[in-house]
Enzyme design. Structure first.
Site, PDB file in Angstrom:
ATOM      1  N   MET A  71       2.770  43.111 -39.257  1.00 29.13           N
ATOM      2  CA  MET A  71       3.412  42.446 -38.165  1.00 29.13           C
ATOM      3  C   MET A  71       2.983  41.887 -36.552  1.00 29.13           C
ATOM      4  SD  MET A  71       5.877  39.943 -38.800  1.00 29.13           S
ATOM      5  CE  MET A  71       5.812  38.295 -36.782  1.00 29.13           C
ATOM      6  N   GLU A 129      -3.817  40.483 -38.268  1.00 28.90           N
ATOM      7  CA  GLU A 129      -2.729  40.372 -37.615  1.00 28.90           C
ATOM      8  C   GLU A 129      -3.572  40.147 -35.954  1.00 28.90           C
ATOM      9  OE1 GLU A 129       0.590  40.465 -38.909  1.00 28.90           O
ATOM     10  OE2 GLU A 129      -0.417  41.476 -40.404  1.00 28.90           O
TER      11      GLU A 129
HETATM   12  N1  TRP Z   1       3.825  37.306 -40.306  1.00 30.65           N
HETATM   13  C1  TRP Z   1       3.213  38.577 -41.371  1.00 30.65           C
HETATM   14  C2  TRP Z   1       1.801  38.997 -41.869  1.00 30.65           C
HETATM   15  O1  TRP Z   1       1.494  38.112 -42.468  1.00 30.65           O
HETATM   16  C3  TRP Z   1       4.402  38.795 -42.668  1.00 30.65           C
HETATM   17  C4  TRP Z   1       5.162  40.176 -42.190  1.00 30.65           C
HETATM   18  C5  TRP Z   1       5.068  41.073 -41.449  1.00 30.65           C
HETATM   19  C6  TRP Z   1       6.759  39.760 -42.764  1.00 30.65           C
HETATM   20  N2  TRP Z   1       6.670  41.783 -41.882  1.00 30.65           N
HETATM   21  C7  TRP Z   1       7.342  40.839 -43.100  1.00 30.65           C
HETATM   22  C8  TRP Z   1       7.462  38.210 -43.632  1.00 30.65           C
HETATM   23  C9  TRP Z   1       8.842  41.159 -43.333  1.00 30.65           C
HETATM   24  C10 TRP Z   1       8.648  38.633 -44.034  1.00 30.65           C
HETATM   25  C11 TRP Z   1       9.441  39.738 -44.042  1.00 30.65           C
HETATM   26  O2  TRP Z   1       1.212  39.569 -41.254  1.00 30.65           O
HETATM   27 ZN    ZN Z   2       0.234  36.747 -41.927  1.00 26.08          ZN
END
Ligand code: TRP
Ligand code: ZN
Length: 868
Positions: A273, A308
């Protein structure tokens, strides 16, 4: 009304959110101060929000909540009892003026949070996951990505238990408190949406390094892990620094804060994330050393670290207006991480891997009941739309823009996009408009790629008139109907095309970029003196299926001669698919053309080992099934194994030579050494398939003597498929050696779940009762259940036991972690592709899931749409 209907009628169906219903927020929150008193059982969260009315209206302030009960609410410093009310989980406040200060206080229990959304505990530490809608499980707030705020975060916690206190931005204060407690304050100067908030309270150690940006700013880097894992962070750190340099060089994007922290946790719903300056990672995408991580793991670590990091611009500095725009950040960022990885190693092999992943995950999605455009029109639960379509097809759409505009204009469009929308919550439309404005290229029809679902099929026919020296390429496209989209418009499809002379092997006039704009189009080539052979969709320039009747001889020609490595790989795949589909249809097939083409490839000293290893692999059973009107998993498995055996036997000397050539290498993590390791295990697989008497000995020796996980796991996979006595011994030895390393034990589960043996369903049911199997850890669930559900032979066992096992797991996981449970559902939605018997068994399981009381909306959406 029967029982089933009665149950469904009892619970109102969850509401559907539509893209068209987007309205700007009623209230903005330019500033928020958060104060956490951390404790795993009872954490106090105080929030102070400065809110301002957005536009002229009389609507109340709506603060989203999920499972929160307000302990106190103050408005402009005054405690309030009557000025607010609950509307379901949300808090509503009527406000007289245009600007107010709202304070709320809630209590949450991170250690009881099994959904892993919001603030939760993992391995004794506390961390957050807020994307997409986890922030509302921490505090009351307008939890939508177009509300951007400046955050000040204060936290206090027990110092011995949580010596490390992190949040976004810069650390602006901290110190000791009475009672063995301590505190820290963090300020993030950048406006950000809730989903990018993060907090960590942990007992971890850091691998520290630094990076000097192009403009001379020093950035302090830290990767936080458990002490034992510290030696496994070097590869991630190197990848982070390489990503930072790459984004400066290729996109002109510099890092914008003094600190960049990465925290690795074992319990995580996704890969990682991109929280502003505090990325939180699934530990499987950080930790790597030769003894525990395969070459694929190393590549994935680098790719996810880059992904990321790149979000800092494509996602954070410019974010999404609403969740329908998810591909704005994800498609673009996947394209960026793919390009980065291609630049770090073999671009040809990276492209093959990316296309293979697209075909394995996205093409079936686009062809099934869950098909949606990369910018969906509606959802019940947004977490269900973090899909291969939004991510991987989204990346292909950006790649097509790159192909159509060319690198310079594409870069100009990207610069304009970042300049125009920095600090904003933008839309996919904003991105395309920036590309259009910077390049002067009209992208009106290209926008269909954002609104139409389904994989286009392009039929390509090449005819030749030797007398006039003309070749005519006839292209016809068809975009198949998908749920909610019965009729489609033709899309603009960029196809890189070359014609090869059959005798001379020359390319006529070089490669051309053909834009297929209409349903039907003809392209004339002049000066074609000899019979031409068609090479099309070179580099996989468009995410489409090309149907072109080319003889085995022409495909063999391209597999040996095409100067585009992807096209060369593709020709071999097509030859193999044609052979296998023919074998399933007729009960047998002539294997000779494939054997000869594979032999040519193995003997070609101009090719590197990594490419050879990819090219000689047979297409997967599921990909073969995707090419057929109805999937017959038993016949496909038999046909594929028969071809593998013939390839193994007929080319035994070649496999032995390849194995010997690659065997002696000392471990290094370089593209060349990786390629040799890949070819070595591919050769081992063919030797095993040949039935050679010493195959078991060779496999076991590779397993026993390996000085790296790639060789060890490669040998273990071969052993796991086999009837050899060495099999159980190796599985036991692997388990004993790695019993304390969760990520490697995941591999132990996966290797058995993917086994092609006849007893795999029994084995998997037994493994689900193994003491190391747990529903609390998403990696472990995916390692056993996720892997099993892609094992075409075992999962589709005619008894239906595989389907029942998966449905049981979906229901069990749903009670703890709906997001992870919902991701297990799609394999059951492929029922339409199978014979009546299997289809009925799959539907029965989907119906059982949908009829279960207390189902999450995540699983409800996936299972009910899958029945569709
Ligand atoms: N934005 C994150 C990525 O693509 C995706 C992501 C991380 C996510 N944790 C999550 C999506 C929990 C849904 C739920 O790198
Ligand atoms: Zn992403």
């Amino acid at each position: 009304m029967d029982m089933l209907d009665a149950q469904n009628a009892a619970a109102a169906p969850p509401p559907v959110i539509h893209r068209e219903d987007y309205r700007p927020p009623d209230w903005l929150v330019p500033d928020i101060a958060l104060d956490f008193t951390l404790d795993p059982a009872a954490t106090r969260v105080k929030a102070r929000l400065s809110v301002t009315r957005n536009g002229v209206h009389q609507r109340p302030l709506r603060l989203d909540g999920d499972g929160l009960t307000p302990v106190a609410v103050r408005i402009d410093g005054e405690p309030q009892a009557d000025a607010w009310r609950m509307d379901g989980p949300a808090l509503l406040i009527d406000l007289p003026g245009d600007a107010h200060e709202i304070e709320t206080e809630v209590e949450i229990a991170p250690e009881a949070n099994s959904q892993l959304m919001g603030l939760y505990a993992s391995g004794g530490n506390l961390c957050t996951q807020c994307e997409p809608e986890g922030f509302r499980r921490i505090t009351f707030f307008p939890d939508r990505p177009d509300v951007l705020s400046r955050y000040v975060v204060r936290m206090e916690a027990d110092k011995a238990r949580y010596p490390v206190l992190l949040s976004n931005g810069d650390r602006t204060g901290g110190g000791d408190l009475p009672g063995g407690r301590h505190w820290a304050e963090w300020r993030d100067p950048f406006f950000k949406p809730t989903y990018l908030f993060a907090l960590v309270a942990a007992d971890l150690v850091a691998n520290r390094d630094s990076f000097a940006t192009r403009s001379g700013k020093q950035v302090e880097l830290a990767i936080w892990v458990k002490p034992d894992d510290l030696p496994r962070t070097e590869h991630a750190m190197a990848a982070l620094k390489a990503s930072m340099a790459w984004d400066e060089k290729v996109y002109g994007r510099e890092y914008d804060l003094g600190e960049f922290n990465i925290v690795a946790v074992a319990d995580f719903n996704f890969g990682a994330m991109e929280n502003k300056s505090l990325n939180i990672f699934n530990s499987r995408y950080i930790l790597a050393d030769p003894d525990t991580a395969t070459d694929v793991d190393y590549d994935n670590v680098a790719g996810v670290v880059a992904h990321e990091y790149f979000h800092n611009w494509s996602g954070n500095r410019v974010t999404c207006r609403d969740w329908f725009q998810l591909s704005l950040k994800e498609g673009f960022t996947v394209f960026r991480d793919q390009s980065f990885s291609a630049d770090q190693g073999s671009a040809a092999v990276k492209r093959i891997e990316d296309v293979r992943a697209l075909r394995a995950a996205q093409f079936p999605e686009d062809a099934g009941p869950l098909a949606h455009p990369i910018r969906p029109e509606s959802y019940i639960e947004i977490s269900n739309f973090y899909t291969a379509t939004v991510y991987n097809k989204g990346a292909e759409v950006i790649r097509m823009l790159h192909t159509i505009l060319g690198p310079e204009k594409f870069r100009a469009g990207s610069d304009l996009y970042f300049e125009r929308h920095d600090g904003q919550a933008a839309t996919c439309e904003d991105f395309v408009t920036a590309m259009e404005d910077a390049s002067g290229v009209d992208l009106t029809r290209f926008r269909l790629w954002y609104s139409q679902a389904g994989t286009p099929r392009v039929r390509a026919t090449l005819t030749h008139e030797p007398a006039g020296g003309q070749a005519r390429l006839t292209l016809e496209q068809e975009v198949p109907p998908t749920p909610g989209q019965p009729a489609k418009q033709p899309m603009p499809i960029p196809l890189r095309v070359a014609l090869y002379g059959e005798m001379t092997g020359e390319v006529f006039g070089g490669e051309r970029l053909v834009m297929l704009e209409d349903q039907h189009q003809e392209i004339l080539f002049e000066g074609i003196g000899e019979r031409p052979i068609l090479s099309i969709n070179r580099g996989f320039s468009a995410p489409v299926t090309v149907v072109s009747e080319r003889s085995a001889a022409d495909l063999a020609f391209l597999s040996a001669r095409d100067d585009d490595p992807f096209a060369r790989y593709e020709a071999m795949q097509q030859l193999m698919v044609d052979t296998l589909v023919g074998a399933v249809a007729r009960g047998s097939a002539d294997h000779r053309p494939v054997i000869d083409a594979v032999q040519d490839t193995l003997r070609n000293s101009a090719l590197d080992a990594a490419f050879i290893a990819e090219a000689v692999l047979l297409p997967s059973e599921s990909f073969i099934g995707d090419q057929m009107a109805k999937v017959d998993p038993v016949a496909i498995h038999a046909a594929r194994e028969a071809l593998r055996r013939d390839l193994g036997q007929e080319l035994e000397d070649e496999w032995r030579a390849s194995y010997a050539k690659t065997h002696a290498n000392r471990y290094e993590y370089t593209p060349a050494a990786k390629g040799l390791r890949r070819l070595k295990t591919v050769a081992l697989g063919y030797l095993a398939a040949s039935g050679a008497e010493d195959a078991a000995i060779i496999a076991h020796r590779q397993f026993r003597d390996a000085d790296n996980m790639t060789d060890r796991q490669g040998a273990l996979a071969t052993l796991a498929n086999s009837p050899w006595p060495e099999r159980d011994e190796a599985l036991a030895a692997f388990y004993d050696r790695y019993r304390d390393n969760g990520l490697v034990i995941d591999k132990w589960f996966t290797t058995q779940a993917l086994s092609t043996r006849d007893d795999t369903v029994d084995a998997v049911e037994k493994l689900a009762k193994h003491p190391d199997f747990t529903l609390a850890n998403p990696n472990r669930i995916r390692a056993l259940v996720g892997a099993f559900s892609v094992n075409q032979k075992a999962f589709n066992d005619a008894s239906g036991r595989g389907y029942r096992f998966l449905a049981d797991m979906v229901l069990a996981v749903d009670k703890l972690n709906p997001q992870t449970a919902a991701k297990l559902v799609p394999p059951l939605g492929r029922w339409r592709r199978f014979d009546e018997g299997r289809a009925a068994l799959m539907r029965k399981e989907l119906e059982r899931i949908v009829a279960t009381p207390g189902l999450s909306k995540d699983v409800f959406e996936q299972a009910s749409k899958s029945l569709g």
